[in-house]
Design an enzyme around this catalytic site. Structure first.
Site, PDB file in Angstrom:
ATOM      1  N   LYS A  24       0.831  -1.205   0.000  1.00 46.88           N
ATOM      2  CA  LYS A  24       0.000   0.000   0.000  1.00 46.88           C
ATOM      3  C   LYS A  24       0.864   1.253   0.000  1.00 46.88           C
ATOM      4  O   LYS A  24       1.959   1.280   0.583  1.00 46.88           O
ATOM      5  CB  LYS A  24      -0.903  -0.047   1.239  1.00 46.88           C
ATOM      6  CG  LYS A  24      -1.996   1.006   1.280  1.00 46.88           C
ATOM      7  CD  LYS A  24      -2.881   0.762   2.500  1.00 46.88           C
ATOM      8  CE  LYS A  24      -3.979   1.795   2.629  1.00 46.88           C
ATOM      9  NZ  LYS A  24      -4.869   1.516   3.778  1.00 46.88           N
ATOM     10  N   SER A  44      -9.409   1.831   2.631  1.00 50.83           N
ATOM     11  CA  SER A  44      -8.462   2.647   1.888  1.00 50.83           C
ATOM     12  C   SER A  44      -7.420   1.823   1.124  1.00 50.83           C
ATOM     13  O   SER A  44      -6.652   2.371   0.337  1.00 50.83           O
ATOM     14  CB  SER A  44      -7.749   3.617   2.841  1.00 50.83           C
ATOM     15  OG  SER A  44      -7.023   2.924   3.844  1.00 50.83           O
ATOM     16  N   SER A  45      -7.388   0.495   1.353  1.00 58.59           N
ATOM     17  CA  SER A  45      -6.437  -0.349   0.610  1.00 58.59           C
ATOM     18  C   SER A  45      -7.051  -0.770  -0.726  1.00 58.59           C
ATOM     19  O   SER A  45      -6.943  -1.925  -1.147  1.00 58.59           O
ATOM     20  CB  SER A  45      -6.072  -1.592   1.445  1.00 58.59           C
ATOM     21  OG  SER A  45      -5.613  -1.237   2.728  1.00 58.59           O
ATOM     22  N   ILE A  48      -7.815   0.726   9.701  1.00 54.97           N
ATOM     23  CA  ILE A  48      -8.135   1.491  10.908  1.00 54.97           C
ATOM     24  C   ILE A  48      -9.643   1.646  11.093  1.00 54.97           C
ATOM     25  O   ILE A  48     -10.105   2.201  12.073  1.00 54.97           O
ATOM     26  CB  ILE A  48      -7.432   2.862  10.869  1.00 54.97           C
ATOM     27  CG1 ILE A  48      -7.232   3.427  12.274  1.00 54.97           C
ATOM     28  CG2 ILE A  48      -8.187   3.846   9.977  1.00 54.97           C
ATOM     29  CD1 ILE A  48      -6.219   4.504  12.369  1.00 54.97           C
ATOM     30  N   GLY A  49     -10.416   1.150  10.114  1.00 53.59           N
ATOM     31  CA  GLY A  49     -11.866   1.162  10.240  1.00 53.59           C
ATOM     32  C   GLY A  49     -12.500   0.141   9.312  1.00 53.59           C
ATOM     33  O   GLY A  49     -13.717   0.098   9.174  1.00 53.59           O
ATOM     34  N   GLY A  50     -11.624  -0.649   8.669  1.00 54.10           N
ATOM     35  CA  GLY A  50     -12.096  -1.641   7.702  1.00 54.10           C
ATOM     36  C   GLY A  50     -11.300  -1.610   6.414  1.00 54.10           C
ATOM     37  O   GLY A  50     -11.696  -2.201   5.409  1.00 54.10           O
ATOM     38  N   SER A  51     -10.167  -0.921   6.411  1.00 56.51           N
ATOM     39  CA  SER A  51      -9.450  -0.621   5.168  1.00 56.51           C
ATOM     40  C   SER A  51      -8.769  -1.815   4.507  1.00 56.51           C
ATOM     41  O   SER A  51      -8.345  -1.715   3.361  1.00 56.51           O
ATOM     42  CB  SER A  51      -8.405   0.477   5.420  1.00 56.51           C
ATOM     43  OG  SER A  51      -9.038   1.682   5.742  1.00 56.51           O
TER      44      SER A  51
END
Length: 572
Positions: A136, A211-212, A232-235
């Protein structure tokens, strides 16, 4: 008076010119970054062409179809060379079959050729010997940017490899590409003003998640066999769900690395680094490779806990808690169907299934998670956009953070009577109260610890080994993630708890699911429910996944459960 007017006019003109010049400088930086990326892609294509001329008989499709476990075996025994495998994957990427269609690549890593030469000089072959790995955008690699999709990060090259990249290389892996991310990483879409929008490899009208998201699109598109994302929240889990991949978010401290993001707003919920791949065995191999003496030596803050193969390989029946809704943001029918079908398959396989209800998810989302991130009213997050162009997908959140504090308090009071509707489905951050003192911040951290203790207590009362639950999906139509920030409660919960959690694809969206979606009303058939319905419509044939969870530091058990779910879904 005329002099004052002239002075005012001159000042206004100066401000306009100053802003115009600033914008031109930003655009110049962005253009230079894109030019550098494009030049790197051309070099990669040229190197691939040279390889093809030297070795014209490579069975490209056969190599690309090999699972990671089989590929590592072939590399270690010598029936395939690391050079052949590397250039086969580079060709898949540089032939623009993946990159042009999805825009998933942020930068090619030309030093992969040096790493190729390095591993061939060593007699000892690491667990990932010869495996091309994508990483990433913000995972530090020497000589490359870690942009987070932000203009202010386009000037600074990493002076050394991050700990994780060093360990990957020592295990024989070959990092070859860095993948695209959303601006600031705070999004589960994948778009930024510099490198543009990443699209889903199966349906270009859909988002790969974030985000990934660049990792998700590259691996699902066949351009990488193993990738490293962050969560950090589901990334990690959301792109895995959207793209039909397996992905693991470990306990955050199990794989620590140098944090390069410019926003310091997350002491309460540390970011977790984890693998993404086509199957669960690949995730397990990656974790086994990373949890090695080199990792513990390079970063003494990582607990020296090697991978427990015995737990991963166990076949002991499990006691599984399950739920198909968290009571906060009702998911589309296909995602709940996936949990129910998986539950029945687990029962038929001899596992014990126990109903489990996660407590107070509305409180977790609005008070604990959002309250932590926006404890300062979002000021730290807004600072990262200084001198930048805001991506359209982030504008609703950015504009909410810019609302004056006094007005936010007034909005919070006005909406207090409607908190069941508003806080249950919070669209933006305008009504979240900020921490007004250090004591309030400490109290907030204490509340997080209390909730974690209560959740673990309920888990222990039911004597659970693991939990089966839904994950957000199927893939959203592009642009919609920014409209439904808090739809990610299914993944966000386990960042707050800091539990290991993974995603496994188990099905696809059917015509029957699409018909049932037409009847979906969510919780209240309000604008947020209708927006979710629009976001996931038109997804027939897209992947459907479930989420598997274990207690902290039990990554091996989480992976073992994921493997069981994967095996049962393939046997259907």
């Amino acid at each position: 008076t005329s002099a004052a007017l002239a002075l005012l006019s001159g000042s206004v003109a100066a401000v306009v010119v100053w802003k115009w010049l600033g914008r031109k400088m930003i655009q110049k930086k962005m253009e230079e970054a894109r030019r550098t990326r494009d030049e790197g892609m051309k070099k990669m294509a040229k190197a691939v062409q040279q390889f093809r001329e030297q070795v014209p008989s490579v069975q490209r499709d056969a190599i690309l179809s090999l699972p990671l476990m089989e590929l590592t075996g072939r590399l270690r025994e010598g029936s395939l060379s690391p050079r052949t495998v590397l250039y086969t994957y580079l060709e898949k990427v540089s032939a623009l079959e993946v990159t042009q269609q999805t825009n998933c690549l942020r930068h090619f890593i030309p030093e992969c050729e040096e790493q190729l030469q390095e591993i061939q000089r060593h007699e000892e072959k690491g667990l990932l010997y010869g495996i091309p790995v994508s990483i990433k955008d913000h995972i530090g690699h020497k000589g490359h940017l870690a942009t987070c999709g932000l203009v202010q990060c386009l000037d600074t090259l990493m002076e050394e490899d991050s700990v994780l990249v060093k360990v990957l290389k020592r295990q024989g892996a070959i990092p070859f590409a860095m993948t695209n991310v959303p601006q600031s990483l705070f999004s589960y879409d994948c778009s930024n003003p510099t490198f543009g929008r990443t699209l889903h490899p199966f349906n270009h009208h859909k988002s790969p998640g974030g985000s990934s998201g660049g990792e998700g699109a590259l691996i699902a598109g066949g351009g990488s066999i193993l990738g490293i994302g962050s969560d950090i929240g589901g990334s990690i889990r959301l792109p895995s769900s959207f793209c039909g991949l397996c992905g693991l978010k470990p306990t955050a401290e199990r794989l620590r690395w140098v944090w390069v993001w410019v926003c310091p707003a997350f002491p309460a919920f540390p970011c977790a680094l984890g693998p993404m791949a086509r199957d669960v065995d690949s995730l397990a191999l990656c974790m086994k490779a990373l949890l090695c003496p080199e990792m513990f030596q390079l970063d003494p803050s990582v607990p020296p806990i090697p991978f427990n193969e015995e737990v991963y390989s166990s076949s002991t029946p499990l006691r599984v808690g399950y739920y198909d809704t968290d009571g906060y943001f009702p998911l589309p029918p296909c995602m709940r169907r996936a949990v129910k079908e998986t539950k029945r398959a687990l029962q038929a396989a001899g596992h014990q299934l126990v109903p489990f209800s996660p407590p107070r998810i509305s409180y977790v989302m609005t008070e604990l998670f959002m309250g932590a991130f926006f404890a300062d009213g979002g000021r730290a997050w807004l600072d990262v956009f200084t001198g930048d162009i805001i991506d359209p997908g982030l504008k609703p959140q950015v504009n909410s953070c810019k609302i004056p504090r006094l007005l936010k308090k007034l909005l919070a009071l006005l909406f207090k009577p409607l908190q069941f509707l508003l806080l249950l489905k919070l669209k933006d951050v305008a009504v979240i109260s900020t921490c007004r003192s250090v004591k309030e911040m400490w109290d907030h951290h204490h509340q997080i610890q209390v909730y974690r203790s209560q959740f673990i207590g309920r888990w222990k009362e039911l004597q659970l080994d693991v939990v089966l639950c839904p994950v957000l999906g199927p893939a959203f139509t592009k642009g919609y993630p920014g409209k439904l920030l808090t739809a990610i409660s299914s993944t966000m919960l386990y960042n707050v708890l800091n539990f290991p959690a993974g995603v496994v694809p188990v099905s696809i969206v059917t015509e029957a699911d699409e018909e049932e979606l037409k009847l979906y009303q969510g919780c209240c058939n309000d604008p947020w429910d209708r927006t979710l319905k629009q976001a996931v419509s038109g997804a027939v044939g897209m992947p459907v996944a479930v989420q598997c969870v274990a207690l902290p530091w039990q990554e091996e058990l989480c992976l073992r459960f994921m493997k069981e779910v994967e095996t049962l879904s393939r046997d259907k």
